[in-house]
Design a protein around this motif. Structure first.
Motif, PDB file in Angstrom:
ATOM      1  N   LEU A  11     -57.988   1.038 -18.946  1.00 46.41           N
ATOM      2  CA  LEU A  11     -56.670   1.667 -18.861  1.00 46.41           C
ATOM      3  C   LEU A  11     -55.921   1.243 -17.604  1.00 46.41           C
ATOM      4  N   GLN A  12     -56.639   0.972 -16.522  1.00 47.06           N
ATOM      5  CA  GLN A  12     -55.982   0.514 -15.298  1.00 47.06           C
ATOM      6  C   GLN A  12     -55.623  -0.967 -15.365  1.00 47.06           C
ATOM      7  N   TYR A  13     -56.302  -1.711 -16.230  1.00 48.69           N
ATOM      8  CA  TYR A  13     -56.065  -3.146 -16.371  1.00 48.69           C
ATOM      9  C   TYR A  13     -54.879  -3.441 -17.292  1.00 48.69           C
ATOM     10  N   THR A  34     -47.350 -15.299 -18.764  1.00 50.22           N
ATOM     11  CA  THR A  34     -47.647 -13.886 -18.586  1.00 50.22           C
ATOM     12  C   THR A  34     -48.674 -13.464 -19.629  1.00 50.22           C
ATOM     13  N   ALA A  35     -49.408 -12.427 -19.293  1.00 56.03           N
ATOM     14  CA  ALA A  35     -50.320 -11.788 -20.229  1.00 56.03           C
ATOM     15  C   ALA A  35     -50.006 -10.304 -20.198  1.00 56.03           C
ATOM     16  N   ASN A  36     -49.797  -9.724 -21.362  1.00 49.16           N
ATOM     17  CA  ASN A  36     -49.510  -8.298 -21.441  1.00 49.16           C
ATOM     18  C   ASN A  36     -50.606  -7.638 -22.261  1.00 49.16           C
ATOM     19  N   TYR A  37     -51.286  -6.663 -21.650  1.00 44.24           N
ATOM     20  CA  TYR A  37     -52.386  -5.977 -22.291  1.00 44.24           C
ATOM     21  C   TYR A  37     -51.981  -4.545 -22.627  1.00 44.24           C
ATOM     22  N   THR A  38     -52.232  -4.140 -23.876  1.00 46.58           N
ATOM     23  CA  THR A  38     -51.899  -2.800 -24.336  1.00 46.58           C
ATOM     24  C   THR A  38     -53.121  -2.200 -25.035  1.00 46.58           C
ATOM     25  N   ASP A  95     -58.202  -5.774  -8.557  1.00 48.50           N
ATOM     26  CA  ASP A  95     -57.911  -4.512  -7.873  1.00 48.50           C
ATOM     27  C   ASP A  95     -56.917  -3.703  -8.706  1.00 48.50           C
ATOM     28  N   TYR A  96     -56.656  -4.155  -9.923  1.00 50.53           N
ATOM     29  CA  TYR A  96     -55.822  -3.510 -10.942  1.00 50.53           C
ATOM     30  C   TYR A  96     -54.323  -3.568 -10.661  1.00 50.53           C
ATOM     31  N   ASP A  97     -53.890  -3.491  -9.423  1.00 50.38           N
ATOM     32  CA  ASP A  97     -52.448  -3.518  -9.180  1.00 50.38           C
ATOM     33  C   ASP A  97     -52.011  -4.685  -8.314  1.00 50.38           C
ATOM     34  N   GLY A  98     -52.887  -5.644  -8.064  1.00 49.04           N
ATOM     35  CA  GLY A  98     -52.516  -6.807  -7.274  1.00 49.04           C
ATOM     36  C   GLY A  98     -52.968  -8.109  -7.899  1.00 49.04           C
ATOM     37  N   HIS A  99     -54.275  -8.262  -8.076  1.00 47.71           N
ATOM     38  CA  HIS A  99     -54.817  -9.549  -8.541  1.00 47.71           C
ATOM     39  C   HIS A  99     -55.871  -9.361  -9.622  1.00 47.71           C
ATOM     40  N   MET A 119     -54.467 -14.252 -11.785  1.00 45.96           N
ATOM     41  CA  MET A 119     -53.256 -13.564 -12.201  1.00 45.96           C
ATOM     42  C   MET A 119     -52.869 -12.509 -11.176  1.00 45.96           C
ATOM     43  N   SER A 120     -51.603 -12.106 -11.239  1.00 51.54           N
ATOM     44  CA  SER A 120     -51.066 -11.119 -10.306  1.00 51.54           C
ATOM     45  C   SER A 120     -50.125 -10.179 -11.049  1.00 51.54           C
ATOM     46  N   ARG A 121     -49.957  -8.990 -10.526  1.00 50.65           N
ATOM     47  CA  ARG A 121     -48.989  -8.053 -11.105  1.00 50.65           C
ATOM     48  C   ARG A 121     -47.559  -8.463 -10.766  1.00 50.65           C
TER      49      ARG A 121
END
Length: 154
Positions: A11-13, A34-38, A95-99, A119-121
Motif C-alpha cells: 500500500l505504501q509502494y 513512469t510506472a503507476n501502481y494501483t 523508502d516508499y516516498d523517495g526512491h 525510480m523516484s517519486r
C-alpha cells in the motif's frame, strides 16, 4: 542471488514512480518513463508503464503484479500478457516516498536476461541517492552497466 528487501508494504509502494536509470531493454525504448501502481484486488497490484517515444507519442503497457511467496513480500511476479509467463520483480530497496531499486532476472533456455530500474517519486533523484542504489548492486558483485539515464518528465 540478490537479496530483496526484508519486508515490502504494498500500500505504501502504490502510486506514480518516475524512471531515473535503467539497464537497456528491448521493450523500453522511450524517455520520460513512469510506472503507476494501483491496488487491483486482494494481493494484486495493477501496473501501468508509460514512456514518451521519439515520434512524440505515448506508449503504455498494462499488467499486474502479485507476491509469489508471502514470506518474501518484496519478491513479486509481474505479468503483461496472458500468453507469457510472469517475470520476477524484486524490490531491493525503497523508502516508499523517495526512491526504489528494482531487479529482475530470468532464464529463457540458453539465454539469461537481467533488468534493473532506479525510480523516484519525483522526476529527479539526488546523485548521492542514485550512487547508493548502484552500490547495492555492486555490493552483491553484480555491477550492471547503467548506461541509460532516463530523461525524466518535466
Amino acid at each position: 542471488m540478490l537479496p530483496s528487501m526484508i519486508y515490502l508494504v504494498p500500500l505504501q509502494y502504490l502510486g506514480k514512480w518516475y524512471g531515473i536509470r535503467k539497464l537497456p531493454t528491448s521493450f523500453q525504448k522511450g524517455q520520460c518513463s513512469t510506472a503507476n501502481y494501483t491496488l487491483k484486488g486482494p494481493g494484486v497490484i495493477g501496473v501501468l508503464n508509460s514512456e514518451l517515444l521519439d515520434d512524440g507519442t505515448i506508449s503504455s503497457t498494462v499488467g499486474s503484479a502479485k507476491v509469489k511467496d508471502p514470506a518474501e513480500p518484496a519478491k513479486l511476479e509481474v505479468s503483461f500478457s496472458e500468453d507469457s509467463p510472469p517475470g520476477p520483480y524484486w524490490v531491493l530497496s525503497s523508502d516508499y516516498d523517495g526512491h526504489s531499486l528494482v531487479y529482475s532476472c530470468t532464464d529463457y533456455g540458453l539465454f539469461h536476461k537481467e533488468l534493473s530500474w532506479i525510480m523516484s517519486r519525483e522526476s529527479t533523484l539526488p546523485e548521492e541517492t542514485t550512487e547508493k542504489l548502484l552500490n547495492i548492486l555492486s555490493w552483491t558483485r553484480w555491477s550492471p552497466p547503467f548506461r541509460t539515464r532516463v530523461t525524466a518528465a518535466p
